[in-house]
Design a protein around this motif. Structure first.
Motif, short mmCIF file in Angstrom:
data_model
loop_
_atom_site.label_atom_id
_atom_site.label_comp_id
_atom_site.label_asym_id
_atom_site.label_seq_id
_atom_site.Cartn_x
_atom_site.Cartn_y
_atom_site.Cartn_z
N LYS A 35 -0.53 1.37 8.83
CA LYS A 35 0.40 1.76 7.40
C LYS A 35 1.82 1.74 8.12
O LYS A 35 2.80 1.49 7.30
CB LYS A 35 -0.22 3.09 6.99
CG LYS A 35 -1.39 3.02 5.91
CD LYS A 35 -1.83 4.19 5.55
CE LYS A 35 -3.12 4.11 5.03
NZ LYS A 35 -3.90 5.46 4.50
N GLU A 36 2.00 2.14 9.49
CA GLU A 36 3.20 2.60 9.72
C GLU A 36 4.12 1.20 9.79
O GLU A 36 5.22 0.85 9.64
CB GLU A 36 3.34 3.19 10.98
CG GLU A 36 3.17 4.51 11.16
CD GLU A 36 3.14 5.08 12.52
OE1 GLU A 36 3.15 6.48 12.65
OE2 GLU A 36 3.38 4.53 13.49
N LYS A 38 3.53 -1.47 8.12
CA LYS A 38 3.96 -1.92 6.61
C LYS A 38 5.21 -1.24 6.37
O LYS A 38 6.01 -1.93 5.74
CB LYS A 38 2.88 -1.71 5.74
CG LYS A 38 1.62 -2.55 5.86
CD LYS A 38 0.53 -2.41 5.01
CE LYS A 38 -0.69 -3.06 4.93
NZ LYS A 38 -1.65 -2.74 4.03
N SER A 39 5.09 -0.06 6.54
CA SER A 39 6.35 0.70 6.37
C SER A 39 7.73 0.42 7.13
O SER A 39 8.77 0.14 6.75
CB SER A 39 6.31 2.30 6.83
OG SER A 39 7.16 3.04 6.70
N TYR A 40 7.31 0.01 8.25
CA TYR A 40 8.42 -0.53 9.37
C TYR A 40 8.79 -1.88 8.91
O TYR A 40 10.09 -2.23 8.98
CB TYR A 40 7.84 -0.51 10.78
CG TYR A 40 7.85 0.75 11.59
CD1 TYR A 40 8.76 1.87 11.43
CD2 TYR A 40 6.66 0.94 12.44
CE1 TYR A 40 8.53 3.03 12.03
CE2 TYR A 40 6.64 2.30 13.08
CZ TYR A 40 7.39 2.83 12.92
OH TYR A 40 7.41 4.48 13.44
N LYS A 41 7.96 -2.76 8.37
CA LYS A 41 8.30 -4.12 7.76
C LYS A 41 9.37 -3.76 6.39
O LYS A 41 10.38 -4.64 6.62
CB LYS A 41 7.29 -4.80 7.53
CG LYS A 41 6.48 -5.62 8.75
CD LYS A 41 5.35 -6.21 8.15
CE LYS A 41 4.48 -6.85 9.31
NZ LYS A 41 3.44 -7.67 9.01
N ILE A 42 9.05 -2.93 5.70
CA ILE A 42 9.77 -2.38 4.75
C ILE A 42 11.19 -2.20 5.11
O ILE A 42 12.07 -2.52 4.54
CB ILE A 42 9.09 -1.60 3.53
CG1 ILE A 42 7.76 -2.25 2.96
CG2 ILE A 42 10.00 -1.11 2.51
CD1 ILE A 42 6.84 -1.45 2.29
N GLN A 43 11.04 -1.31 5.98
CA GLN A 43 12.35 -0.70 6.59
C GLN A 43 13.27 -1.75 6.95
O GLN A 43 14.54 -1.83 7.10
CB GLN A 43 12.19 0.43 7.68
CG GLN A 43 11.54 1.77 7.09
CD GLN A 43 11.26 2.84 8.12
OE1 GLN A 43 11.51 2.72 9.38
NE2 GLN A 43 10.71 3.93 7.57
N LYS A 44 12.58 -2.54 7.80
CA LYS A 44 13.21 -3.71 8.58
C LYS A 44 13.86 -4.61 7.48
O LYS A 44 15.10 -4.92 7.77
CB LYS A 44 12.31 -4.54 9.50
CG LYS A 44 13.00 -5.52 10.16
CD LYS A 44 11.96 -6.25 11.22
CE LYS A 44 11.31 -7.22 10.26
NZ LYS A 44 10.52 -8.14 11.03
N ASN A 45 13.34 -4.77 6.50
CA ASN A 45 13.89 -5.71 5.37
C ASN A 45 15.19 -4.89 4.89
O ASN A 45 16.15 -5.59 4.64
CB ASN A 45 12.73 -6.03 4.50
CG ASN A 45 11.78 -6.93 4.93
OD1 ASN A 45 12.13 -7.65 5.90
ND2 ASN A 45 10.53 -7.16 4.29
N ILE A 46 14.86 -3.65 4.33
CA ILE A 46 16.09 -2.86 3.95
C ILE A 46 17.04 -2.87 4.97
O ILE A 46 18.25 -2.99 4.63
CB ILE A 46 15.50 -1.41 3.53
CG1 ILE A 46 14.47 -1.45 2.41
CG2 ILE A 46 16.50 -0.65 3.21
CD1 ILE A 46 13.75 -0.01 2.20
N ASN A 100 4.62 -3.24 16.87
CA ASN A 100 3.78 -4.24 16.12
C ASN A 100 3.09 -5.03 17.00
O ASN A 100 1.68 -5.18 16.80
CB ASN A 100 4.60 -5.17 15.24
CG ASN A 100 3.96 -6.00 14.31
OD1 ASN A 100 2.74 -5.72 14.09
ND2 ASN A 100 4.43 -6.96 13.73
#
Length: 198
Positions: A35-36, A38-46, A100
């Motif tokens: 879950k982290e 996935k959250s990190y990937k979203i944060q990375k894209n942001i 990751n």
């Protein structure tokens, strides 16, 4: 046949239960880390979007202020702030990539464990009983095999990937006094055959 003290057996079961609880906690941690990730990937894209926006804004501001100002030191300071911000973001992205990779290794371990459960395993049978009124094993224990083969209930120790590992464990049990111990192969919770001891 050697006699196992009830207290020793209870200690063995407690140790196995602790190991199983630890395995369940690790599995929960893997789920949490996924879950982290996935959250990190979203944060990375942001962060990538914000960084791009920030860099373009900084470049536009720099171009605008370069035409308006004649002071070169203020332009140099603005550029250094932008480069420092980029270095911080790049460092965070590198840390996320490292996390990751670590989580991928843990996930691969659990996938391999699930695969092995479907494959043939080897275990050392130490006893069989006619009645099922014993409390030697529980299906919740990770490293024991308790199988009903009419009219007997068999009790085996260890789950081994190779027959050589099981034979080595059998030899140790024989030295401890379990002279009748033998290696058997199991697949899908059923005994396949009794293996050659040597």
């Amino acid at each position: 046949m050697p006699f196992i003290e009830e207290s020793d057996l209870l200690d063995l079961h407690k140790d196995i239960d602790k190991a199983q609880i630890l395995n369940e906690r690790l599995l929960d941690q893997v789920k949490y880390k996924n879950k982290e990730i996935k959250s990190y990937k979203i944060q990375k894209n942001i962060f990538a979007g914000i960084t791009t926006f920030f860099v373009l804004g900084a470049l536009a501001l720099y171009s605008f202020s370069a035409g308006m100002r004649s002071n070169e030191t203020s332009n140099t300071n603005n550029l250094l702030v932008s480069i420092d911000s980029l270095d911080v973001i790049k460092s965070r992205i590198d840390n996320l990539k490292l996390k990751n990779e670590e989580l991928s290794n843990v996930k691969e371990f659990y996938l391999a464990k699930e695969f092995l459960e479907k494959e043939k395993i080897y275990s050392v049978q130490i006893q069989s009983f006619v009645d099922n009124n014993i409390t030697l094993s529980s299906e919740a224990l990770a490293n024991t095999v308790f199988v009903k083969t009419n009219p007997f209930y068999t009790y085996s120790l260890g789950n081994f990937e190779t027959i050589d590992e099981a034979r080595s464990f059998r030899f140790q049990l024989i030295k401890m006094g379990f002279e009748d111990a033998f290696v058997a192969s199991y697949q899908d919770g059923k005994r396949v055959k009794i293996e050659d001891p040597y």
